[in-house]
Design an enzyme around this catalytic site. Structure first.
Site, mmCIF file in Angstrom:
data_model
loop_
_atom_site.group_PDB
_atom_site.id
_atom_site.type_symbol
_atom_site.label_atom_id
_atom_site.label_comp_id
_atom_site.label_asym_id
_atom_site.label_seq_id
_atom_site.Cartn_x
_atom_site.Cartn_y
_atom_site.Cartn_z
ATOM 1 N N SER A 107 45.801 41.132 49.695
ATOM 2 C CA SER A 107 44.667 40.995 48.783
ATOM 3 C C SER A 107 43.428 40.509 49.539
ATOM 4 C CB SER A 107 45.012 39.985 47.690
ATOM 5 O OG SER A 107 43.848 39.550 47.020
ATOM 6 N N TYR A 130 38.126 44.099 47.199
ATOM 7 C CA TYR A 130 37.185 43.890 46.103
ATOM 8 C C TYR A 130 35.800 44.122 46.684
ATOM 9 C CZ TYR A 130 40.589 41.814 42.867
ATOM 10 O OH TYR A 130 41.638 41.602 42.014
ATOM 11 N N THR A 156 40.027 48.130 44.494
ATOM 12 C CA THR A 156 40.351 47.823 43.096
ATOM 13 C C THR A 156 39.129 48.090 42.229
ATOM 14 O OG1 THR A 156 41.994 46.231 43.788
ATOM 15 C CG2 THR A 156 41.126 45.978 41.549
ATOM 16 N N ARG A 165 41.985 35.555 30.775
ATOM 17 C CA ARG A 165 43.390 35.109 30.874
ATOM 18 C C ARG A 165 43.457 33.719 30.257
ATOM 19 N NH1 ARG A 165 43.481 37.256 37.101
ATOM 20 N NH2 ARG A 165 42.758 39.349 36.534
ATOM 21 N N LYS A 232 42.528 51.752 43.050
ATOM 22 C CA LYS A 232 43.558 51.052 42.268
ATOM 23 C C LYS A 232 42.970 50.616 40.926
ATOM 24 C CE LYS A 232 46.541 46.957 42.352
ATOM 25 N NZ LYS A 232 45.932 45.963 41.485
ATOM 26 N N HIS A 256 46.311 46.491 36.272
ATOM 27 C CA HIS A 256 46.242 45.159 36.874
ATOM 28 C C HIS A 256 47.346 44.250 36.298
ATOM 29 C CE1 HIS A 256 43.062 43.359 39.575
ATOM 30 N NE2 HIS A 256 43.820 42.296 39.373
ATOM 31 N N ARG A 259 46.405 42.113 33.303
ATOM 32 C CA ARG A 259 45.540 40.942 33.509
ATOM 33 C C ARG A 259 44.072 41.255 33.230
ATOM 34 N NH1 ARG A 259 48.434 37.149 36.717
ATOM 35 N NH2 ARG A 259 46.806 36.484 38.132
ATOM 36 N N ILE A 290 57.480 47.207 37.125
ATOM 37 C CA ILE A 290 58.721 47.531 37.845
ATOM 38 C C ILE A 290 59.591 46.270 37.936
ATOM 39 C CG2 ILE A 290 59.696 48.193 40.099
ATOM 40 C CD1 ILE A 290 58.413 50.602 38.771
HETATM 41 C C1 LIG Z 1 49.299 36.591 40.598
HETATM 42 C C2 LIG Z 1 48.675 37.935 40.717
HETATM 43 C C3 LIG Z 1 47.579 38.118 41.548
HETATM 44 C C4 LIG Z 1 47.001 39.374 41.671
HETATM 45 N N1 LIG Z 1 45.962 39.543 42.544
HETATM 46 C C5 LIG Z 1 45.440 40.783 42.706
HETATM 47 C C6 LIG Z 1 44.417 40.997 43.674
HETATM 48 O O1 LIG Z 1 43.982 40.084 44.381
HETATM 49 N N2 LIG Z 1 43.921 42.251 43.780
HETATM 50 C C7 LIG Z 1 44.385 43.300 43.010
HETATM 51 O O2 LIG Z 1 43.909 44.418 43.140
HETATM 52 N N3 LIG Z 1 45.376 43.115 42.122
HETATM 53 C C8 LIG Z 1 45.902 41.890 41.956
HETATM 54 N N4 LIG Z 1 46.923 41.713 41.062
HETATM 55 C C9 LIG Z 1 47.481 42.876 40.329
HETATM 56 C C10 LIG Z 1 48.674 43.466 41.104
HETATM 57 O O3 LIG Z 1 48.224 44.113 42.257
HETATM 58 C C11 LIG Z 1 49.423 44.491 40.226
HETATM 59 O O4 LIG Z 1 48.506 45.401 39.699
HETATM 60 C C12 LIG Z 1 50.236 43.852 39.098
HETATM 61 O O5 LIG Z 1 50.813 42.656 39.529
HETATM 62 C C13 LIG Z 1 51.314 44.815 38.610
HETATM 63 O O6 LIG Z 1 51.984 44.294 37.513
HETATM 64 P P1 LIG Z 1 53.461 43.618 37.604
HETATM 65 O O7 LIG Z 1 53.323 42.476 38.551
HETATM 66 O O8 LIG Z 1 53.728 43.121 36.220
HETATM 67 O O9 LIG Z 1 54.395 44.678 38.051
HETATM 68 C C14 LIG Z 1 47.512 40.463 40.920
HETATM 69 C C15 LIG Z 1 48.612 40.275 40.091
HETATM 70 C C16 LIG Z 1 49.197 39.029 39.981
HETATM 71 C C17 LIG Z 1 50.402 38.866 39.107
#
Ligand SMILES: Cc1cc2nc3c(=O)[nH]c(=O)nc-3n(C[C@H](O)[C@H](O)[C@H](O)COP(=O)(O)O)c2cc1C
Length: 357
Positions: A107, A130, A156, A165, A232, A256, A259, A290
């Site tokens: 990330s 980002y 992203t 959130r 993404k 995401h 989120r 997944i």
């Molecule tokens: C704690 C956390 C931090 C995340 N940070 C980023 C990030 O920095 N950049 C990003 O593109 N997605 C981020 N995501 C999204 C993940 O890349 C991904 O899309 C998501 O976790 C998929 O869902 P799942 O964990 O329920 O399978 C984050 C997700 C979580 C849970």
């Protein structure tokens, strides 16, 4: 508690070992968390049409991404702040990813730097970007990833602002003292403090990320790097097609992890439309929900070239560090191996759309 035997057990164990507000930061979704839940339940509602009498004694779940072969179809989703789960954070996860034959995505706001992760783990790594309002900061991140041997950039595109959130709002979540967004320290953007009305990450996004990001910047990004660029956060065929037209080499179908926009389409429902729109002009990766090998086979059947593994990796990291992440990935590999045998699909090439009812 008994030893975890599947990825869901790891979540229950992680809840026991993490401070509540950190667990909630990792687990949280936006709003009523409908998309968080539906990313998983949408998989459960799909039914399989297995083949029989196919010899399945030799099974192989390897895939090739951008010319690089890997033993599993797993990509570790980019996830911020992994030092909250383990003192060595992303470096540990990346090592386990290499060990398990997966690709690791770092990330932008990781708590280990691009270079530290590259030194820790020799396996395939991609960088998640980002786009900052400051194009100099943005360009430098891409150049550092390229110089450190990362093999693709995931931009992203679903965070013009941060989703609300509620857990983080309630907890006034900030990046605690002693932790920083390591890649941004030199630009003076390492810390993320809450103002008690908005969480730290939400304020950080508001002041630093480019809310006016458009297709023009995608063309610009593709022009400043030799690496393949994936977008993404796409859920629609028309946007996917446009991404390819603007130079993207692939799409990550993602909301995401629930989120960002609550009640956005669960990703497994969006996947077929995106695959059809891309029509082989780039790769399509599934992201979201997944939790079992059975989910992986469904995503591959609907046309994903690989799947992102998200939160379960954090749970493994929190519970048992490198061994925990390795075990999470190996459990998922073993479950996939089992269902490939039961579906009469000994290799990933055998896994086609007609497997889904
Ligand atoms: C704690 C956390 C931090 C995340 N940070 C980023 C990030 O920095 N950049 C990003 O593109 N997605 C981020 N995501 C999204 C993940 O890349 C991904 O899309 C998501 O976790 C998929 O869902 P799942 O964990 O329920 O399978 C984050 C997700 C979580 C849970």
């Amino acid at each position: 508690m008994n030893d975890p035997i599947n990825l869901l057990d790891y979540e229950a164990h992680a809840r026991q070992v993490l401070p509540q507000s950190w667990f909630e930061y990792f687990a949280a979704g936006s709003g009523a968390e409908i998309t968080v839940r539906e990313n998983c339940t949408a998989f459960d509602s799909l039914r399989l049409r297995p083949h029989v009498l196919v010899p399945v004694g030799q099974r192989d779940q390897s895939i090739t991404l951008f010319g690089r072969k890997q033993a599993t179809p797993f990509i570790i989703a980019p996830m911020a702040f992994q030092k909250l789960a383990h003192p060595d954070g992303e470096c540990v996860t990346a090592r386990a990813s290499t060990q398990a034959g997966a690709t690791f995505v770092a990330s932008t706001v990781a708590t280990c730097s691009i270079e530290e992760i590259a030194d820790a783990a020799p396996g395939p790594k991609w960088f998640q970007l980002y786009v900052f309002k400051d194009r100099g900061v943005t360009r430098l991140l891409v150049e550092r990833a390229e110089a450190a041997g990362y093999e693709a950039i995931q931009v992203t595109v679903d965070v013009p602002v941060m989703g609300r959130r509620e857990a983080d709002v309630r907890n006034c979540f900030s990046l605690p003292e002693g932790f920083s967004a390591k890649n941004l320290e030199s630009a003076g953007h390492g810390s993320m403090n809450s103002d008690r009305v908005e969480s730290g990450p939400s304020l950080y996004t508001k002041y630093l990320f480019d809310v006016d990001l458009s297709w023009n910047e995608i063309s610009w990004l593709c022009s400043i790097t030799k690496l393949p660029v994936l977008l993404k956060g796409i859920l629609r065929g028309d946007d996917a097609s446009r991404a390819i037209d603007h130079g993207a080499a692939g799409i990550v179908v993602s909301n995401h992890g629930g989120r960002q926009l609550d009640t956005a389409l669960p990703t497994i429902r969006a996947l077929p439309e995106v695959v059809d729109a891309v029509a082989g002009r780039g790769i399509v990766i599934h992201d979201g929900g997944i939790r079992r090998g059975i989910d992986v086979i469904k995503a591959l059947a609907l046309g994903a070239a690989a799947v992102h593994v998200g939160r379960p990796v954090i749970w493994g990291l929190a519970v048992a560090g490198e061994a925990g992440v390795t075990r999470v990935l190996n459990l998922l590999r073993d479950e996939l191996d089992n269902v490939m045998a039961l579906c009469g699909t000994p290799t990933v090439k055998h896994i086609t759309r007609d497997l889904i009812a």
